[in-house]
Write an enzyme that holds these catalytic residues in place. Structure first.
Site, PDB file in Angstrom:
ATOM      1  N   LYS A 495       8.829  -6.682   9.013  1.00 20.77           N
ATOM      2  CA  LYS A 495       7.843  -6.901  10.191  1.00 20.77           C
ATOM      3  C   LYS A 495       7.931  -7.833  10.993  1.00 20.77           C
ATOM      4  CE  LYS A 495       6.477  -3.297   9.980  1.00 20.77           C
ATOM      5  NZ  LYS A 495       7.287  -2.791   9.014  1.00 20.77           N
ATOM      6  N   HIS A 514      20.824 -20.920  -5.330  1.00 23.78           N
ATOM      7  CA  HIS A 514      22.137 -20.404  -5.359  1.00 23.78           C
ATOM      8  C   HIS A 514      22.821 -20.436  -4.206  1.00 23.78           C
ATOM      9  CE1 HIS A 514      21.578 -19.816  -9.773  1.00 23.78           C
ATOM     10  NE2 HIS A 514      20.221 -19.422  -9.404  1.00 23.78           N
TER      11      HIS A 514
HETATM   12  C1  AGP Z   1       9.928   0.038  10.154  1.00 24.30           C
HETATM   13  O1  AGP Z   1       9.001  -0.600  10.614  1.00 24.30           O
HETATM   14  C2  AGP Z   1      10.731   0.947  11.023  1.00 24.30           C
HETATM   15  N1  AGP Z   1      10.228   1.438  12.066  1.00 24.30           N
HETATM   16  C3  AGP Z   1      12.122   1.654  10.369  1.00 24.30           C
HETATM   17  O2  AGP Z   1      12.605   0.819   9.396  1.00 24.30           O
HETATM   18  C4  AGP Z   1      11.678   2.905   9.663  1.00 24.30           C
HETATM   19  O3  AGP Z   1      10.894   2.677   8.446  1.00 24.30           O
HETATM   20  C5  AGP Z   1      13.091   3.631   9.064  1.00 24.30           C
HETATM   21  O4  AGP Z   1      13.524   3.953  10.524  1.00 24.30           O
HETATM   22  C6  AGP Z   1      12.575   4.703   8.270  1.00 24.30           C
HETATM   23  O5  AGP Z   1      11.855   5.683   9.181  1.00 24.30           O
HETATM   24  P1  AGP Z   1      11.215   7.091   8.403  1.00 24.30           P
HETATM   25  O6  AGP Z   1      10.013   6.547   7.506  1.00 24.30           O
HETATM   26  O7  AGP Z   1      10.551   7.876   9.520  1.00 24.30           O
HETATM   27  O8  AGP Z   1      12.343   7.801   7.686  1.00 24.30           O
END
Ligand code: AGP
Length: 617
Positions: A495, A514
């Protein structure tokens, strides 16, 4: 989350309702429709896809009317199609209704209505309302009071959430509306009345609005608004004056969609739980298309996703292992698809995705199926490719998530995974699992109270914003935790990374010594999660190691726990069952990331280099 509008007055009701509906298209856009009384019956015009498609159909359809209701759909029951688009009617064609929400007991009501001869034309829960109201109308031509009475009787039988608007050929100058757990506003004009799911949809015509409250029922004409409860007892609601500008209104007054969606977290969890907590210590997953034999036959579980969805899977792994006492794997979708996964018919591959269109996740599913594995999609978008191609689908009910940084969808994914874990225990009554009835009851009770706990997290927004202001000057962040706390540190770090462009790394707290401890120096901030009693003592030692290297420590602790002496600052979160603390803690972490990014002047809803749905590999 769908969009509803309506209009009563001297303008072209259909065009006015549709123009206002376009202001709500961010709430849902897989199909749209409008209804208005004409000489002989209620005219319903619908189209799959965006509102523009509906406007195209209307070009060839006479639609002169002074009353109309309109709807843009975010599918929850039944895929996106013209037949499932609202408005929905009864057998007589004399009433039409649009609905935003979830009717939890629609299946039993539908069976009762079919048994008494009603014929259904859609898969939706909404159509049940139209027939239930029809079933409560007197024979012959009902007057407005009888129509109002029939609607109130029908709504008293409904369990779930709704904002509805209904028109009847027998009261062609009226619209009947009601709300329960789903917003509905009435705009008051001069000789005209507007209705909508959200304030933005009426603002171009009036800033004087009445915000209906749960349990309200209203009868609207162009000149008059009569509000009662569901027993017909008059209710007093005072209009307010809206002062937002247009841009703010679309975000419900929040500065960014991301902040609005963080605040939608409690409702999202409530909606994802709706209809799935069957009482008597049991979970139900209606609509998830596996047979009891298939459910009992799953011996291996692999949870796959990308980004935030993958992080939800890491939490799900810990929970499933605790509940099922069997190993559970997680995989990043882009790795899974090339890992030559060893799968068989006893393997359940759980694909987590908000959009249901992420290329890597789709590829992972398509790699799993030829190997005989069954696939279950935990997905937010009905009708998405993942939802259509997976063997079964467990829907999250987050509604459209506009901000690129996923917030409410993550909470919904964790909620759905918790329900799935509990349900899997139920499907293997003869297996020795880790879940005593006490464990199950604790989790179910915790889920039931979770929306209220998340609301309490949001009450600390000002303190978190102030802390974020001081943290915004740091150049590097570590998010440290153990067990569940490590699992959420992955998402908390993402985030911050994706909206503030700061380096933020999640690490198992025990691993710092580590190697990564070499990076800790003055100016490095460490968020240390201490929400898991079983590991807190070790966490305190890890945080002291950081303090000794002049790192800045922000300890995340539960209400009532002792503040670590080495902490420079503390974020206190409400207490909940250990397995639910990831959901609770994440609301505070989402707020922290948001306010750090805001303090740094970052573009929050559309961060650089990122897309909401990564449809490329
Ligand atoms: C998360 O804040 C991003 N927007 C990105 O990681 C997202 O979760 C990822 O691209 C997966 O998307 P989806 O859940 O639509 O498959």
């Amino acid at each position: 989350m769908c969009g509803i509008t309506g209009y009563l007055g001297p303008r072209s009701a259909v065009d006015t309702a549709l123009n206002n509906l376009k202001r709500l298209e961010y709430r849902g856009y897989d199909s749209a429709g409008v209804a208005y009384p004409n000489c002989t019956h209620v005219q319903v015009v619908r189209a799959a896809g965006k509102i523009a498609n509906l406007e195209g159909v209307l070009l060839a359809t006479p639609h002169a009317a002074n009353v109309a209701i309109a709807h843009t759909r975010w599918a929850t029951h039944g895929g996106p199609s013209e037949s499932n688009a609202h408005p929905h009617g009864d057998c007589s064609g004399r009433i039409a209704v649009v609905h935003n929400g979830i009717i939890e007991n629609y299946a039993s009501l539908r069976s009762e209505l079919v048994a008494s001869g009603h014929q259904f034309a859609s898969e939706t829960d909404t159509e049940v309302l139209a027939h239930l109201i029809e079933a409560n109308l007197p024979s012959g031509q009902p007057g407005p009071e009888e129509i109002a009475g029939a609607i109130r009787v029908a709504l008293r039988r409904v369990r779930g959430s709704y904002a509805i608007a209904l028109i009847s050929q027998d009261a062609p100058d009226m619209v009947f509306v009601a709300r329960q757990d789903s917003p509905l506003v009435i705009g008051i004009g001069d000789g005209e009345t507007f209705l909508a799911s959200d304030i933005p949809a009426v603002m171009r015509y009036t800033r004087k609005v009445i915000l209906l409250e749960d349990g309200d029922f209203a009868t609207l004409t162009s000149e008059r608004i009569g509000i009662t409860d569901l027993h017909g007892v008059p209710v007093l609601r005072f209009p307010i004056e809206v002062t937002w500008d247009d841009a703010a209104a679309e975000k419900d007054g929040y500065e960014h969609f991301m902040l609005k969606e963080i605040h939608e977290g409690p409702r999202t969890v409530r909606d994802t739980l709706r209809g799935r907590m069957a009482g008597k210590g049991r979970v139900e997953l209606p609509g998830v298309a596996f047979t009891p034999q298939e459910w009992a036959g799953f011996q291996r579980f692999v949870i796959v996703g990308c980004g935030t969805a993958y992080h939800a899977g890491v939490v799900g792994k810990r929970l499933f292992e605790q509940l099922l006492h069997r190993p559970v794997e997680t995989a990043v979708a882009s790795e899974f698809r090339y890992s030559e996964p060893i799968l068989d018919a006893q393997t359940l591959v759980i694909l987590v995705s908000q959009s249901g269109e992420t290329a890597d996740t789709l590829a992972a599913m398509r790699a799993a199926k030829p190997k005989g594995a069954k696939t279950l999609a935990i997905v937010n978008v009905v009708g998405s490719t993942l939802a259509r191609e997976a063997d079964a689908t467990l829907l999250t009910q987050a509604g459209p998530e506009i901000g690129v940084a996923s917030t409410k969808a993550y909470l919904a994914q964790l909620t759905a995974l918790t329900l799935l874990g509990l349900f899997l225990v139920q499907t293997r009554p003869c297996e020795p699992t880790g879940a005593t009835q006490e464990t199950i009851d604790t989790l179910l009770w915790g889920l039931h109270g979770l929306p209220a706990v998340l609301e309490r997290c949001l009450q600390d927004e000002a303190q978190i914003a102030s802390l974020a202001e001081s943290l915004a000057q740091h150049s590097s962040f570590f998010y440290l935790g153990r067990g569940y706390d490590y699992a959420i540190s992955l998402e908390a770090a993402l985030k911050l990374k994706e909206i503030s462009y700061l380096h933020a790394e999640a690490y198992p707290a025990g691993e710092m010594k580590h190697g990564p401890l070499a990076l800790v120096e003055s100016g490095v901030a460490v968020i240390g999660f201490c929400t898991q009693p079983i590991t807190n003592e070790k966490m305190l030692s890890n945080l002291k190691e950081v303090k000794a290297r002049e790192g800045t420590i922000i300890a995340v602790i539960r209400e009532g726990d002792r503040v670590p002496d080495c902490a420079d600052a503390v974020i206190t979160v409400p207490n909940a069952a250990a397995a639910l603390m990831p959901i609770v803690t994440m609301v505070s972490m989402q707020l922290l990331a948001y306010y750090v990014a805001k303090a740094r002047g970052c573009e929050i809803d559309q961060p650089r280099n990122l897309a909401k749905s990564v449809t490329v590999e």
